[in-house]
Design a protein around this motif. Sequence first.
Motif, mmCIF file in Angstrom:
data_model
loop_
_atom_site.group_PDB
_atom_site.id
_atom_site.type_symbol
_atom_site.label_atom_id
_atom_site.label_comp_id
_atom_site.label_asym_id
_atom_site.label_seq_id
_atom_site.Cartn_x
_atom_site.Cartn_y
_atom_site.Cartn_z
ATOM 1 N N LEU A 192 0.738 -1.254 0.166
ATOM 2 C CA LEU A 192 -0.100 -0.077 0.015
ATOM 3 C C LEU A 192 1.075 1.217 -0.032
ATOM 4 C CD1 LEU A 192 -2.835 1.356 0.391
ATOM 5 C CD2 LEU A 192 -2.414 1.218 2.835
ATOM 6 N N LYS A 193 0.478 2.076 -0.855
ATOM 7 C CA LYS A 193 1.252 3.431 -0.985
ATOM 8 C C LYS A 193 0.418 4.478 -0.422
ATOM 9 C CE LYS A 193 3.977 2.114 -5.304
ATOM 10 N NZ LYS A 193 4.083 2.514 -6.646
ATOM 11 N N ILE A 194 1.062 5.458 0.566
ATOM 12 C CA ILE A 194 0.595 6.498 1.156
ATOM 13 C C ILE A 194 1.139 7.604 0.670
ATOM 14 C CG2 ILE A 194 -0.511 7.401 3.251
ATOM 15 C CD1 ILE A 194 -0.443 4.858 4.481
ATOM 16 N N SER A 195 0.821 8.433 -0.160
ATOM 17 C CA SER A 195 1.167 9.813 -0.584
ATOM 18 C C SER A 195 1.590 10.638 0.517
ATOM 19 C CB SER A 195 0.595 10.405 -1.547
ATOM 20 O OG SER A 195 -0.563 10.904 -1.267
ATOM 21 N N ARG A 196 2.238 11.768 0.475
ATOM 22 C CA ARG A 196 2.540 12.723 1.481
ATOM 23 C C ARG A 196 1.274 13.329 1.873
ATOM 24 N NH1 ARG A 196 7.565 16.543 0.732
ATOM 25 N NH2 ARG A 196 8.671 14.445 0.717
ATOM 26 N N SER A 230 -16.391 9.523 -3.395
ATOM 27 C CA SER A 230 -15.871 10.553 -2.504
ATOM 28 C C SER A 230 -16.812 11.718 -2.635
ATOM 29 C CB SER A 230 -14.484 11.144 -2.812
ATOM 30 O OG SER A 230 -13.587 10.197 -2.357
ATOM 31 N N ALA A 231 -17.318 12.448 -1.654
ATOM 32 C CA ALA A 231 -17.825 13.520 -1.497
ATOM 33 C C ALA A 231 -17.152 14.537 -0.727
ATOM 34 C CB ALA A 231 -19.136 13.320 -0.799
ATOM 35 N N GLY A 232 -15.946 14.201 -0.254
ATOM 36 C CA GLY A 232 -14.890 15.154 0.523
ATOM 37 C C GLY A 232 -13.624 14.669 0.254
ATOM 38 N N THR A 233 -12.777 15.837 0.409
ATOM 39 C CA THR A 233 -11.373 15.491 -0.102
ATOM 40 C C THR A 233 -10.838 14.158 0.659
ATOM 41 O OG1 THR A 233 -10.944 17.794 0.241
ATOM 42 C CG2 THR A 233 -9.311 16.543 0.206
ATOM 43 N N ASP A 234 -10.445 13.374 -0.444
ATOM 44 C CA ASP A 234 -9.535 12.039 0.013
ATOM 45 C C ASP A 234 -10.439 11.324 0.676
ATOM 46 O OD1 ASP A 234 -7.029 13.173 -1.042
ATOM 47 O OD2 ASP A 234 -6.468 13.723 0.701
ATOM 48 N N ALA A 235 -11.759 11.392 0.786
ATOM 49 C CA ALA A 235 -12.759 10.382 1.521
ATOM 50 C C ALA A 235 -12.406 8.856 1.278
ATOM 51 C CB ALA A 235 -13.977 10.942 1.554
ATOM 52 N N SER A 236 -12.335 8.808 -0.171
ATOM 53 C CA SER A 236 -12.337 7.342 -0.610
ATOM 54 C C SER A 236 -10.980 6.699 -0.189
ATOM 55 C CB SER A 236 -12.747 7.191 -2.071
ATOM 56 O OG SER A 236 -11.814 7.815 -2.900
ATOM 57 N N LYS A 237 -10.084 7.479 -0.312
ATOM 58 C CA LYS A 237 -8.657 7.047 -0.068
ATOM 59 C C LYS A 237 -8.675 6.846 1.410
ATOM 60 C CE LYS A 237 -6.577 9.615 -4.028
ATOM 61 N NZ LYS A 237 -5.611 10.800 -4.146
ATOM 62 N N VAL A 238 -8.984 7.639 2.239
ATOM 63 C CA VAL A 238 -9.186 7.198 3.527
ATOM 64 C C VAL A 238 -9.736 6.152 3.989
ATOM 65 C CG1 VAL A 238 -9.831 7.987 5.997
ATOM 66 C CG2 VAL A 238 -8.867 9.796 4.408
ATOM 67 N N ARG A 293 -1.797 4.697 -7.891
ATOM 68 C CA ARG A 293 -1.068 5.400 -6.956
ATOM 69 C C ARG A 293 -1.090 5.047 -5.477
ATOM 70 N NH1 ARG A 293 -3.010 9.519 -10.907
ATOM 71 N NH2 ARG A 293 -5.091 9.558 -9.775
ATOM 72 N N LEU A 294 -2.291 4.184 -5.418
ATOM 73 C CA LEU A 294 -2.149 3.631 -3.881
ATOM 74 C C LEU A 294 -1.579 2.218 -3.716
ATOM 75 C CD1 LEU A 294 -6.122 4.364 -3.393
ATOM 76 C CD2 LEU A 294 -4.129 5.171 -2.070
ATOM 77 N N GLY A 295 -0.862 1.604 -4.818
ATOM 78 C CA GLY A 295 -0.127 0.706 -4.630
ATOM 79 C C GLY A 295 -0.665 -0.498 -5.633
#
Length: 238
Positions: free
Chosen positions: A77-81, A167-175, A203-205
């Motif tokens: 899993l990749k977690i960007s800065r 996502s309906a908010g910033t980065d929500a699906s990624k979180v 980008r998530l791996g």
Amino acid sequence: MRAVAPYWIDPADSDTNFPAVELALRVPDGLLAVGGNLSPQRLVTAYRHGIFPWYNEGQPILWWSPDPRSVLFLPRLKISRSLRKTLAKQPYTVSLNRAFREVVTACAGPRKDSTGTWITAAMLEAYCTLHQLGLAHSVECWRDNKLAGGLYGVAIGRVFFGESMFSAGTDASKVAFVHLVQALQRQGYALVDCQVHSDHLARLGAELIPRRDFIQLLDQHCDNPAQPLSLEKPIDQS
């Protein structure tokens, strides 16, 4: 003589078997069979053998097994800065299986790059049934008690078959995805099936592997039960 895919499956047929995935078409990539139904038994059989449904309203059910296959091996899993900063701020309350139907409904909503959806009313009900059976799961992100993002998929053995996210908010699906992956890793899962390649998942791996390798991984991990899914432990942000 080798039969030509795609195969037709009678919707009334109670036999849940599929043709061998090696018979899937190259163009369009991975189309294996047409027809059948979305019974829990057929869906579980499909996932267990590297097959998933994907079709639009008004079409018969289309069954796919693309080659190569997009997967995420959990330790990769990749977690960007920027995502790490979002996680550190903890802008969302994250839950498991709190609003499954709402997540699937939101995933079926309009997208910026598309006017249609492959999550038909029949698909919604089929996956809600799998959820009631304890096989399909959702991860939700909440802000001010409103659903801000999430994802859902199917768990068989030690493999999680991802279906969709929104996502309906910033980065929500990624979180939601990071919480899911780290929970899966703690609880003995081996990989997430991402089905079809996308830059977002890469980008998530996520990475592409040959279908034959994917099928071998299913044979190795789907029959080995993992611990029940839980988000109880705090997320690792390191």
